[in-house]
Motif scaffolding. Structure first.
Motif: not given
Lengths: 198, 778
Positions: B55, B59, B584
């Protein structure tokens, strides 16, 4: 009658003397340039001050006293006495607070109003008319007895907060500074003693 | 070109036409065919930590921060100079298009009553912070001092919020940027050789555009000179790396191509042949790229980099073929081609084994390299009519091949055993060192990395990747848990285990805490009384604070501040929220960022002491190291599988275990030899070294096969050796230059292939010599 004559005589002498002094004063007409030239020669200067603030909205009038020390070319210390004992030091870049309950360094950027005021004071004390003219429209008035008054009307940043700054002086010494804010509040700094300079 | 000549190029032209037809829809339909997502190379672990790592790395951010340090030199008035410079830079850089903000520690608090920003949270200030009526006298006397000294920003704010609740909340909001100041600006001084130098520190937030960086660099060069500043940040590093790579790659690759071209020219003495020999490589790159994009919907840039290494072997196919044609002997040509084809197909199957690693990045490399090599082989085959016409080989009687007798193996096996012992001893004496840092995947130079590390230390951002993860069921539980944890974190701070921490509860208190604060707010009458007492030592009067009393009363009527309302106020940037709170796979997790971590063990111990919190220590460096170790383990397994496939293919061709050993031993020994040299030289190995070793295996297989096959020829052994020699010198020329590069990536590839190729060539040659000498003897 004798008394009357004596009075006439004395009056006559005074008139002549007065005319003489008046002529002398006219011969040394004080100008903005020579005030600033005189100020620029100061290396160190110490004055006793009385600071008065008046807030018409809150109806507060408060007075503080202390000593102001100027060290050429860019340091001005205001040593407060009494309850609010402590020192504020102004330089071109930073304002330093040194009070028992508060010690801080404030950049002129983070406190623009206060910074502009301190900058104005420093410019006056070092006789930097050019710097003042960049931020204010400057008007000058002199009287026959060597007293003078400079009015600074902000043209840029300070315009939002300050109406005008009036500086009164005699010969080449500053006697009083009055800062009038847009909100109507004013702050007056009067110097009660003569200049002690080196 | 007449029709007859054109016919010779028919197949080559058809292949390139098909490639173009394939490329047009591929690049038209897929808008961003090339991506740069490192996480595609991480094994698929089912832990929150690994999900969080993915992540974090994948991102996209709309803006990016740069850290700038400006040094004053050793001037006598350095400190003032630095304050001047800092202010000047802040003003100049703020005006640049694409620069969102520049911070240097002089940012004033804005009055909530005069600005639009953050004001929607202002009414909640008594719920966001602790209010203690007992402190009111002290607070008002401070305000009086500020009022008298003319330090106040906005008189209405003073009268509305005399306890400075909003100010203390803003301090928490800006706690991330607390750095030491000098002359009111962020900076520090150093004393070296009795000379004091000062450094001003600035943070610059920029939009993600490269021209912003150009403008910033231009301004900095003009204002402080090229040597007067240091700059770092993800965007800057990426740009500098790109610049360095371009610079390095430009001269290194030009020189490498020149060297390869020179080797080819010496061998072939024909520009036409040199041009022809490059066509299979060009086709291989194109087909590899197109098949990867078509199959995966996109291609990682790192796949292109790693896959291109493997495709290096493709240049050898036309070289071997042209070298065979140079003999102008159709028997040599007829015999050599199946050997080249065997080598190529074996490499294709070998690289295809990467598919079973089950990491998307490596699967992409498998498709890229195997499809590329297949097309290189096909293109080499398509050039045969052209070569035939060029060389016009003559027919000659088919030559018989000699057989290696089993008794001739003794010396060879002894030699192989001794070599294996030497390699093993060397590896035991100096074991391999692995570079398990995320930096090992990055092409950024070590000097740039060091500059980044030094600058991060100045900004107290040494460990950007150390956080505590707090998985939770909902936001309220998360906030309550964080509030419970805060005093313990404060203890860690006081004892020096950490320097600073930041959590979401700093910005939004839990409903529970807000309710407590609301409940314990003193009554209006109590406030009125406290106010009367507080103003006594000042000239303020209670009625001056009428707005305070009414806004205080309003707070008592306000509903509690919820997460949704808080998010709507945009008090925090979405970037900061993303940093403090992650979602998540539908699960919330709070992220407590830690800076200045003294020791990881102490943090692990802290987590053990608070099992009820369910904390997870996220240490990016350690995690990436684990992930890379896992990739490495999988690559080892794949390498074994590749060797098994190679052995099987060779056995299928020769139906002889002995032949298989003859061919594979030089490759295995060369790989071992290369690794032991890296061990002795204490070179830290990365994934690029491993990939290069795979290339050594593929090239080595061709050499070994050709030399082995050549050694069996009674009359034309020299032609076979010639083709290997040309390929060897071409590879040495090009990869030798790469090994001279300062860029660690190019250096890793160049040195691995250079050492490996020397090893494989020498060992294959020696092996065949041992065998043929024995034949003569017998």
């Amino acid at each position: 009658m004798i008394i009357d004559r004596k009075y006439h005589l004395l009056f006559g002498v005074l008139l002549v003397l007065g005319t003489l002094f008046s002529n002398g004063a006219q011969a040394e007409t004080i100008t903005l340039e020579n005030i600033f030239e005189g100020l620029s020669k100061n290396k160190t200067e110490q004055r006793t001050f009385i600071e008065t603030i008046y807030d018409p909205l809150l109806e507060i009038r408060s007075t503080q006293t202390g000593k102001m020390i100027y060290r050429a070319p860019n340091t001005l210390e205001q040593h407060y006495e009494g309850l609010n004992k402590g020192t504020i030091t102004f330089t071109d870049k930073v304002i330093t607070l040194d009070f028992p309950n508060r010690k801080a360094e404030i950049t002129t950027q983070s406190a623009p109003t206060l910074a502009s005021l301190s900058q104005t004071l420093l410019d006056l004390l070092r006789g930097d008319i050019k710097s003042l003219e960049e931020r204010f429209s400057v008007s000058f008035k002199a009287s026959n007895n060597q007293n003078w008054e400079i009015t600074l009307t902000p043209t840029i940043l300070l315009k939002r907060h300050i109406n005008s700054i009036t500086v009164n002086g005699s010969k080449q010494a500053i006697n009083r500074i009055i800062v009038t804010q847009i909100s109507g509040e004013w702050r007056q700094l009067s110097f009660t003693d003569s200049v002690t300079s080196r | 070109m007449n029709w007859h000549r054109f016919k010779n190029y028919k197949l080559t032209l058809l292949i390139f036409t098909l490639i173009i037809i394939w490329a047009i829809p591929t690049f038209t339909l897929i808008k961003s065919p090339f991506q740069n997502d490192l996480t595609q190379f991480f094994p698929d672990q089912n832990t929150l930590k690994s999900h969080y790592l993915k992540h974090r790395l994948s991102t996209p951010q709309s803006s990016s921060w740069l850290m700038l340090a400006v040094t004053s030199g050793n001037k006598p008035n350095a400190q003032e100079d630095i304050a001047d410079k800092s202010t000047q830079l802040k003003n100049e850089l703020s005006n640049l298009s694409g620069v969102m903000q520049v911070l240097n520690g002089t940012e004033p608090f804005e009055s909530p009553l005069q600005t639009k920003q953050q004001t929607s949270l202002y009414p909640y200030r008594y719920l966001l912070t602790d209010f203690n009526l007992l402190n009111l006298t002290d607070d008002i006397s401070k305000r009086w001092q500020e009022y008298q000294l003319g330090l106040i920003l906005d008189k209405n704010w003073l009268l509305d919020d005399p306890s400075y609740q909003w100010g203390s909340y803003l301090s928490a909001l800006n706690s991330e940027h607390k750095l030491p100041t000098q002359q009111g600006v962020w900076g520090h001084s150093t004393l070296a050789n009795n000379k004091k130098s000062s450094t001003a520190l600035l943070l610059i937030e920029i939009e993600k555009k490269t021209d912003v960086l150009n403008a910033i660099e231009h301004h900095l060069n003009n204002l402080v000179g090229q040597d007067g500043y240091q700059l770092t940040g993800a965007e800057w590093i990426a740009r500098q790396a790109e610049k360095q790579i371009k610079q390095s790659v430009n001269w290194v690759t030009s020189l490498a191509i020149l060297m390869a071209g020179l080797a080819l020219f010496i061998a072939f003495r024909s520009p036409k042949l040199i041009l022809l020999s490059t066509l299979p490589l060009i086709g291989a790159l194109a087909v590899g790229t197109l098949s990867t994009i078509t199959l995966f919907g996109g291609m990682q840039l790192i796949t292109l980099a790693l896959g291109a290494i493997l495709l290096g072997v493709a240049i050898d196919y036309p070289i071997h073929t042209i070298a065979a044609y140079q003999a102008r002997n159709s028997t040599v040509i007829t015999k050599i081609w199946p050997t080249i084809r065997l080598g190529a197909l074996t490499s294709v199957f070998g690289f295809l084994m990467l598919w079973w690693v089950n990491i998307e990045g490596l699967q992409q490399i498998a498709i890229f390299s195997s499809s590329g090599l297949l097309s290189a082989l096909l293109l080499t085959h398509s050039l045969k009519p052209v070569l035939h016409e060029h060389f016009q080989p003559t027919e000659s009687p088919v030559q018989s091949e000699s057989k290696v007798q089993p008794k001739n193996q003794k010396n060879f096996l002894l030699f192989a055993l001794l070599s294996a012992i030497v390699i093993s001893s060397s590896l035991l004496y100096k074991p391999l060192q692995w570079q398990d840092d995320i930096a090992s995947l990055s092409p950024v130079s070590t000097s740039l990395m060091k500059a980044d590390r030094d600058l991060r230390a100045l900004f107290q951002q040494q460990e950007v990747g150390k956080q505590l993860l707090m998985p939770t069921l909902n936001i309220e539980t998360l906030l309550q848990n964080q509030e419970t944890l805060t005093p313990y974190l404060e203890v860690l701070k006081k004892t020096g285990v950490i320097q600073q921490f930041q959590l979401f509860a700093d910005f939004l208190p839990s409903q529970n805490l807000q309710a407590q604060r609301k409940f314990s707010l003193p009554s209006q009458t109590e406030v009125e009384y406290a106010l009367q007492v507080a103003v006594e030592s000042t000239q303020f009067k209670p009625q001056h604070f009428s707005t305070f009393q009414s806004s205080y009363h309003k707070t008592q009527q306000l509903p509690l501040l919820t997460y949704d309302v808080f998010i709507d106020t945009h008090a925090l940037s979405s970037q900061l929220i993303d940093q403090l709170l992650v979602n998540i796979d539908g699960k919330h997790a709070g992220v407590i960022s830690l800076t200045g971590v003294r020791s990881d063990n102490e943090i692990e111990e802290f987590i053990k002491n608070h099992p009820e919190m369910g904390l997870i220590y996220f240490n990016q460096r350690a995690l990436v190291s684990d992930q890379l170790m896992e990739i490495r383990g999988k690559l080892y397994q794949t390498l074994l599988l590749v060797i098994f496939v190679l052995a099987l293919s060779i056995w299928l061709k020769y139906r002889s275990i002995l032949a298989t050993i003859h061919i594979l031993t030089p490759i295995a020994l060369a790989i071992g030899f290369t690794l032991s040299i890296f061990g002795l030289l204490e070179v830290s190995l990365s994934i690029f070294h491993l990939m290069s070793l795979m290339l050594v295996a593929a090239i080595g297989l061709d050499y070994s096969l050709l030399l082995y096959q050549g050694s069996k020829q009674k009359d034309s052994a020299n032609e076979w050796n010639h083709s290997v020699r040309v390929a060897f010198f071409t590879t040495v020329g090009s990869f030798g230059i790469l090994s001279l590069s300062e860029l660690s990536l190019l250096n890793a590839i160049g040195s691995t292939v250079l050492i490996g190729i020397f090893g494989v060539y020498a060992l294959s040659y020696l092996t065949t010599k041992l065998i043929t000498r024995h034949e003569r003897n017998t």
